[in-house]
Design a protein around this motif. Structure first.
Motif, mmCIF file in Angstrom:
data_model
loop_
_atom_site.group_PDB
_atom_site.id
_atom_site.type_symbol
_atom_site.label_atom_id
_atom_site.label_comp_id
_atom_site.label_asym_id
_atom_site.label_seq_id
_atom_site.Cartn_x
_atom_site.Cartn_y
_atom_site.Cartn_z
ATOM 1 N N PRO A 186 0.818 -1.218 0.000
ATOM 2 C CA PRO A 186 0.000 0.000 0.000
ATOM 3 C C PRO A 186 0.850 1.265 0.000
ATOM 4 C CG PRO A 186 0.013 -1.008 2.173
ATOM 5 C CD PRO A 186 0.701 -1.969 1.256
ATOM 6 N N GLY A 187 0.423 2.273 -0.796
ATOM 7 C CA GLY A 187 1.103 3.554 -0.846
ATOM 8 C C GLY A 187 2.449 3.459 -1.535
ATOM 9 N N SER A 188 3.355 4.351 -1.135
ATOM 10 C CA SER A 188 4.733 4.358 -1.638
ATOM 11 C C SER A 188 5.680 4.270 -0.447
ATOM 12 C CB SER A 188 5.012 5.622 -2.461
ATOM 13 O OG SER A 188 4.186 5.667 -3.602
ATOM 14 N N PRO A 189 5.766 3.109 0.161
ATOM 15 C CA PRO A 189 6.552 2.988 1.396
ATOM 16 C C PRO A 189 8.046 2.883 1.105
ATOM 17 C CG PRO A 189 5.649 0.863 0.797
ATOM 18 C CD PRO A 189 5.141 1.835 -0.245
ATOM 19 N N ASP A 190 8.809 2.900 2.197
ATOM 20 C CA ASP A 190 10.243 2.578 2.158
ATOM 21 C C ASP A 190 10.397 1.198 2.795
ATOM 22 O OD1 ASP A 190 10.585 5.107 1.167
ATOM 23 O OD2 ASP A 190 11.112 5.993 3.099
ATOM 24 N N PRO A 191 10.118 0.121 2.050
ATOM 25 C CA PRO A 191 9.954 -1.195 2.671
ATOM 26 C C PRO A 191 11.276 -1.888 2.965
ATOM 27 C CG PRO A 191 9.562 -1.345 0.330
ATOM 28 C CD PRO A 191 9.829 0.106 0.614
ATOM 29 N N PHE A 192 11.241 -2.701 3.998
ATOM 30 C CA PHE A 192 12.302 -3.657 4.305
ATOM 31 C C PHE A 192 11.646 -4.841 5.007
ATOM 32 C CE2 PHE A 192 11.940 -1.182 8.146
ATOM 33 C CZ PHE A 192 12.189 -2.059 9.187
ATOM 34 N N VAL A 193 12.359 -5.954 5.071
ATOM 35 C CA VAL A 193 11.841 -7.177 5.668
ATOM 36 C C VAL A 193 12.656 -7.518 6.902
ATOM 37 C CG1 VAL A 193 11.400 -9.642 5.322
ATOM 38 C CG2 VAL A 193 11.015 -8.045 3.451
ATOM 39 N N GLU A 194 11.952 -7.821 7.975
ATOM 40 C CA GLU A 194 12.590 -8.225 9.223
ATOM 41 C C GLU A 194 12.248 -9.677 9.514
ATOM 42 O OE1 GLU A 194 13.008 -5.777 13.140
ATOM 43 O OE2 GLU A 194 11.246 -7.065 13.368
ATOM 44 N N LEU A 195 13.270 -10.482 9.802
ATOM 45 C CA LEU A 195 13.091 -11.893 10.125
ATOM 46 C C LEU A 195 13.404 -12.105 11.590
ATOM 47 C CD1 LEU A 195 14.676 -11.647 7.113
ATOM 48 C CD2 LEU A 195 14.055 -14.064 7.105
ATOM 49 N N SER A 216 16.723 -14.345 17.933
ATOM 50 C CA SER A 216 17.571 -13.963 16.807
ATOM 51 C C SER A 216 16.738 -13.244 15.768
ATOM 52 C CB SER A 216 18.231 -15.204 16.181
ATOM 53 O OG SER A 216 18.988 -15.903 17.141
ATOM 54 N N LYS A 217 17.290 -12.176 15.236
ATOM 55 C CA LYS A 217 16.583 -11.458 14.186
ATOM 56 C C LYS A 217 17.581 -10.724 13.306
ATOM 57 C CE LYS A 217 15.661 -7.204 16.816
ATOM 58 N NZ LYS A 217 14.611 -6.271 17.269
ATOM 59 N N PRO A 251 27.650 -19.295 1.380
ATOM 60 C CA PRO A 251 28.638 -18.202 1.468
ATOM 61 C C PRO A 251 28.025 -16.809 1.511
ATOM 62 C CG PRO A 251 29.297 -19.822 -0.180
ATOM 63 C CD PRO A 251 27.885 -20.141 0.195
ATOM 64 N N GLU A 252 26.866 -16.594 0.865
ATOM 65 C CA GLU A 252 26.267 -15.264 0.796
ATOM 66 C C GLU A 252 25.202 -15.037 1.848
ATOM 67 O OE1 GLU A 252 27.408 -12.950 -1.080
ATOM 68 O OE2 GLU A 252 28.850 -14.250 -2.095
ATOM 69 N N ALA A 253 24.921 -16.034 2.677
ATOM 70 C CA ALA A 253 23.823 -15.911 3.637
ATOM 71 C C ALA A 253 24.220 -15.018 4.805
ATOM 72 C CB ALA A 253 23.421 -17.293 4.126
ATOM 73 N N TRP A 254 23.225 -14.252 5.299
ATOM 74 C CA TRP A 254 23.367 -13.460 6.512
ATOM 75 C C TRP A 254 22.883 -14.313 7.673
ATOM 76 C CZ3 TRP A 254 22.471 -7.520 6.197
ATOM 77 C CH2 TRP A 254 23.113 -7.012 5.061
ATOM 78 N N HIS A 255 23.712 -14.455 8.701
ATOM 79 C CA HIS A 255 23.384 -15.320 9.818
ATOM 80 C C HIS A 255 22.583 -14.536 10.854
ATOM 81 C CE1 HIS A 255 26.041 -18.532 8.377
ATOM 82 N NE2 HIS A 255 26.863 -17.559 8.012
ATOM 83 N N LEU A 256 21.433 -15.108 11.232
ATOM 84 C CA LEU A 256 20.559 -14.418 12.174
ATOM 85 C C LEU A 256 21.159 -14.316 13.566
ATOM 86 C CD1 LEU A 256 18.473 -14.949 9.889
ATOM 87 C CD2 LEU A 256 16.772 -15.302 11.674
ATOM 88 N N ASP A 257 22.053 -15.239 13.912
ATOM 89 C CA ASP A 257 22.628 -15.206 15.256
ATOM 90 C C ASP A 257 23.789 -14.226 15.366
ATOM 91 O OD1 ASP A 257 24.003 -16.735 13.495
ATOM 92 O OD2 ASP A 257 24.485 -18.345 14.896
ATOM 93 N N VAL A 258 24.122 -13.531 14.282
ATOM 94 C CA VAL A 258 25.177 -12.511 14.318
ATOM 95 C C VAL A 258 24.489 -11.150 14.364
ATOM 96 C CG1 VAL A 258 27.275 -11.673 13.237
ATOM 97 C CG2 VAL A 258 26.634 -14.052 12.966
ATOM 98 N N THR A 259 23.927 -10.835 15.496
ATOM 99 C CA THR A 259 23.159 -9.591 15.616
ATOM 100 C C THR A 259 24.002 -8.421 16.093
ATOM 101 O OG1 THR A 259 22.540 -10.226 17.880
ATOM 102 C CG2 THR A 259 21.048 -10.875 16.093
ATOM 103 N N THR A 260 25.212 -8.694 16.580
ATOM 104 C CA THR A 260 26.039 -7.595 17.084
ATOM 105 C C THR A 260 26.808 -6.890 15.982
ATOM 106 O OG1 THR A 260 27.847 -9.148 17.503
ATOM 107 C CG2 THR A 260 26.287 -8.744 19.307
ATOM 108 N N VAL A 261 26.847 -7.458 14.788
ATOM 109 C CA VAL A 261 27.566 -6.871 13.669
ATOM 110 C C VAL A 261 26.577 -6.158 12.770
ATOM 111 C CG1 VAL A 261 29.110 -7.304 11.736
ATOM 112 C CG2 VAL A 261 29.268 -8.709 13.795
ATOM 113 N N THR A 262 26.882 -4.908 12.451
ATOM 114 C CA THR A 262 25.987 -4.108 11.622
ATOM 115 C C THR A 262 26.780 -3.417 10.521
ATOM 116 O OG1 THR A 262 26.249 -2.206 13.095
ATOM 117 C CG2 THR A 262 24.396 -3.693 13.532
#
Length: 804
Positions: free
Chosen positions: A88-97, A102-103, A202-213
């Motif tokens: 809906p609308g013109s959002p600035d979307p992102f997806v949170e897992l 872990s997220k 190799p390209e996956a982002w690990h959910l348990d690595v939450t301290t690295v941004t």
């Protein structure tokens, strides 16, 4: 007589004990640092293990390998977020897992109702702490409740995918709100259970690595790097003509040529012909890498005074059009016109073409091998030109399993922690494992493969602490934890070696064990005959023997090649940092060190100890300490005098019997870093301070003393290298019968048996005649390449692989 011998032995033992006590007191006075003495008590030995590898196998002989069968299988939950539509609308979307505690989240896209991310996330199955997977689409531009929609999955019902199955096809899922009501928009995702063998790992982002941004996320992923393809650039400066001097009244100009490529600058000698048509005929060599981005800059200069040179002409030569040579056939020489740049009033530089020109012969030599032949730990011995490559003889497989008891490398909130990753180098291929955060016992379980073209090569594995996790490069240099080298020729083909290797680091405070790393290594051979044939081939390409490089050229070229490789790999993403590359390439290992000189001295002493033992044994024969053995030696000596043709036959038969007897005690494990061999456990504080001092030194203030000290270290480094080479050659002779390289020892024993038979049935005069005529043979029948025995000897392993 017996009482006299007994008294002499007692006096000798008393003197030895007295000398040992004196030496112990001197060492305690000279080395008050308890850390250095305590290092002897640490366990620096290799430990064999039998872990459960892929498919439940254990280490041993396994000639048939499968993908990821050298590491323990680890199950991961993968989530691929592809895209969304009709938001809906013109959002600035992102997806949170979100999965329990872990997220992670995708990047956000601005002002779009149909975003596309195509990002993969993963989490180790053992770290799953919730039964449901919550995937939310949010709007970064909203304040307050930014939720657009949500999709919930049951973690138990996730399908499993096993490669080489095709990737799981993503599906569209309708979005719901928190009350479970249908909202506008759909999300395309794919969720499956897999292992580290999945191509998405190799390209996956690990959910348990939450301290690295931020950008720090990229520095924790596993990657494969390829070092640049290096060439030798040979510039033969022949002559110049019609140079225009700035001072026309100058009678004897001192003209030379300065050639620059990138940051490397070389210059010729001053021409002996002191006129405007100088002659040099001098070779200058550079190490360059593909693609050839930088041009060759050549300047003809006149030395008009101390530290004052005037440019007489300049030319720029692109390397793309330079001739590439596979052999030493001389390239075509060319004349290049010189230009002289002058400044104008508006600040611009104008190039004026002159009548002057310079005669050059330039080529890119592909018949040499660059970089690794200059060390004892070569991982690739092929020439640069691919046209000269031969087929691979086997495959090297490396499984990096885990590490134990790593030392804390960083401090935060009063607590030590380590973020460890591994780097392995073999040939042009470098690999980097993922970084395991905040663990002293990290588990990587990653497997890599290399093609092997020569068995007499070494793979290097290093462990480092990642200091770049903040993404802003404020963490400083990555700290070294330790390094392991494994020579392939010491491995039995088809056998899986699983060991804990000690990680040893030498610092100004002494040697320290930083932990242990568990590796699984297997060297598989496609054809045993082809591999055995390699032992008769020259170790390096032919040009290294027909037109060898000088020691000075080798030092300069290796420095250039190291800088090129470290610069290129540091420009990758994530970068393989310069300090990591230099540590893996053993930069600075040729500098003077009292510790290394002692180590080489004791290596030579160990080789000469066999001669000393023989002299002592012969002295006992002469003194009749054992009458029975002495009588046997007399009988054997008389037999040799009467039948001299049996001498060589008996010697070769004796060598065959010794080698066969030593087969029972052949080495069962690969070589590793040996602290005692490296004299690291007995090094004094002042010796370590000198070894870790910069070059030139930064410790002395008096200029004259500084100059003499640097000169001493430069000369001593050459002596150290010579001692090391002598020790290496002696150890290679010793390893002929030690089964360190089982294939080489087997070949030598077969040759000894054949030589024993041939020399027994051949008259000695014929043998001596053949040897003499072969030694004095006509030069036309001589080969510039090394002989077969010399090639065989150079391929034998030495204890250099175990030096720090």
């Amino acid at each position: 007589m017996a009482n006299q011998n007994r008294n002499q032995k007692q006096n000798r033992n008393q003197n030895q004990n007295r000398n040992q006590n004196q030496n112990l007191n001197q060492n305690q006075n000279q080395n008050p640092n308890p850390q250095t003495n305590a290092a002897v008590d640490e366990d620096f030995n290799l430990r064999e293990t039998r872990p459960s590898l892929g498919g439940g196998r254990v280490s041993g002989y396994d000639h048939v390998g499968t993908a990821f069968d050298l590491v323990e299988q680890m199950d991961y939950l993968y989530m691929r977020v592809v895209k969304a539509k009709e938001l809906p609308g013109s959002p600035d979307p992102f997806v949170e897992l979100k999965l329990g505690g872990s997220k992670s989240a995708t990047r956000h896209l601005e002002k779009t109702s149909a975003p596309a991310w195509n990002q993969v996330f993963s989490i180790l199955k053992d770290h799953i702490q919730a039964p449901h997977i919550e995937i939310s689409v949010k709007d970064k531009g909203r304040s307050g409740d930014d939720l657009i929609g949500i999709v919930v999955f049951d973690a138990i019902d996730v399908p499993r995918r096993v490669p080489p199955d095709s990737p799981l096809a993503p599906e569209w899922y309708r979005l719901e709100n928190r009350r479970g009501e249908r909202v506008t928009g759909e999300l395309m995702i794919a969720i499956w259970m897999g292992t580290q063998a999945d191509e998405a790992f190799p390209e996956a982002w690990h959910l348990d690595v939450t301290t690295v941004t931020g950008d720090g996320v990229a520095s924790i992923r596993s990657k494969v790097y390829l070092s640049p393809r290096l060439w030798y650039l040979r510039v033969n400066v022949i002559e110049a003509q019609e140079l225009q001097l700035c001072d026309r009244n100058r009678q004897q100009p001192e003209i030379f040529v300065r050639v620059a490529h990138g940051n490397m600058i070389l210059r010729t000698k001053i021409s002996e012909s002191r006129n405007t048509n100088p002659l040099w005929n001098e070779d200058l060599m550079f190490a360059v890498a593909e693609p050839f981005e930088e041009q060759l800059v050549l300047c003809v200069e006149d030395k008009v005074g101390p530290n004052k040179d005037e440019v007489l002409g300049k030319c720029m030569i692109p390397l793309q059009g330079v001739e590439k040579r596979m052999d030493f056939k001389p390239p075509v020489s060319r004349w290049y016109n010189l230009e002289k740049h002058t400044g104008s009033e508006n600040g611009q530089r104008n190039g004026n073409r002159l009548n002057s020109r310079v005669h050059l012969r330039i080529s890119l030599d592909g018949g040499y091998h660059v970089l690794d032949e200059l060390t004892h730990y070569s991982s690739d011995l092929r020439p640069t030109a691919r046209q000269l490559w031969k087929p691979a003889i086997g495959v090297l497989e490396l499984g990096i399993l885990n590490a134990q008891n790593l030392t804390p490398m960083k401090m935060k909130d009063g607590r030590g922690f380590t973020d460890a990753y591994c780097v392995a180098k073999y040939g042009q291929k470098w690999i980097r494992t993922r970084t395991i955060l905040n663990s002293f016992n990290p588990k990587w379980n990653e497997q890599y493969t290399w093609e092997v073209f020569d068995p007499c090569t070494v793979i290097t594995i290093g462990v480092f602490d990642n200091c770049q996790l903040q993404g802003d490069n404020r963490g400083g240099k990555d700290s070294r934890i330790g390094k392991v080298r494994i020579r392939l020729s010491t491995l039995e083909t088809g056998r899986v070696y699983t060991h804990f290797y000690p990680l040893i680091v030498l610092s100004p405070s002494g040697v320290k064990k930083m932990g242990e790393i568990q590796l699984a290594v297997r060297f598989s051979c496609a054809s045993l005959s082809n591999m055995l044939l390699m032992y008769s081939q020259p170790l390096l390409p032919n040009l290294h023997y027909s037109h060898p490089l000088s020691c000075h050229q080798i030092e300069i070229l290796r420095h250039q090649a190291t800088q090129i490789v470290s610069t290129r790999l540091s420009r990758s993403e994530p970068p393989l940092r310069k300090e990591v590359v230099e540590y893996m390439l053993d930069v600075g290992s040729n500098l003077w060190s009292v510790r290394r000189s002692k180590a080489n001295h004791y290596r030579i002493a160990r080789i000469l100890s066999a001669i000393v033992k023989f002299i002592k044994w012969f002295n006992q024969i002469c003194t009749w300490n054992s009458p029975f053995i002495t009588v046997l030696v007399h009988i054997l000596f008389l037999a040799f005098v009467c039948f001299p043709w049996m001498i060589l036959s008996t010697i070769f038969l004796y060598l065959f019997l010794i080698g066969t007897w030593n087969y029972r005690g052949r080495p069962r494990h690969p070589p590793h870093m040996d602290v005692k061999l490296s004299q690291a456990d007995t090094a004094l504080n002042d010796e370590l301070d000198e070894e870790f001092d910069t070059f030139p030194t930064s410790q002395k203030q008096i200029d004259i003393l500084k100059m003499r000290y640097d000169r001493l270290r430069a000369i001593a480094s050459r002596v150290q290298t010579v001692l090391g080479d002598m020790a290496t050659q002696g150890e290679r002779f010793y390893n002929l019968l030690s089964w360190r390289d089982p294939r080489a020892t087997a070949l030598f024993l077969i040759l000894c048996l054949i030589a024993s038979v041939l020399l027994y049935i051949t008259p000695p005069k014929v043998v001596v005649t053949v040897i003499g005529f072969y030694t004095m043979r006509y030069p036309r029948f001589r080969d510039q390449r090394p002989s077969y025995p010399m090639n065989f000897l150079r391929r034998l392993p030495a204890r250099t692989d175990s030096l720090l």
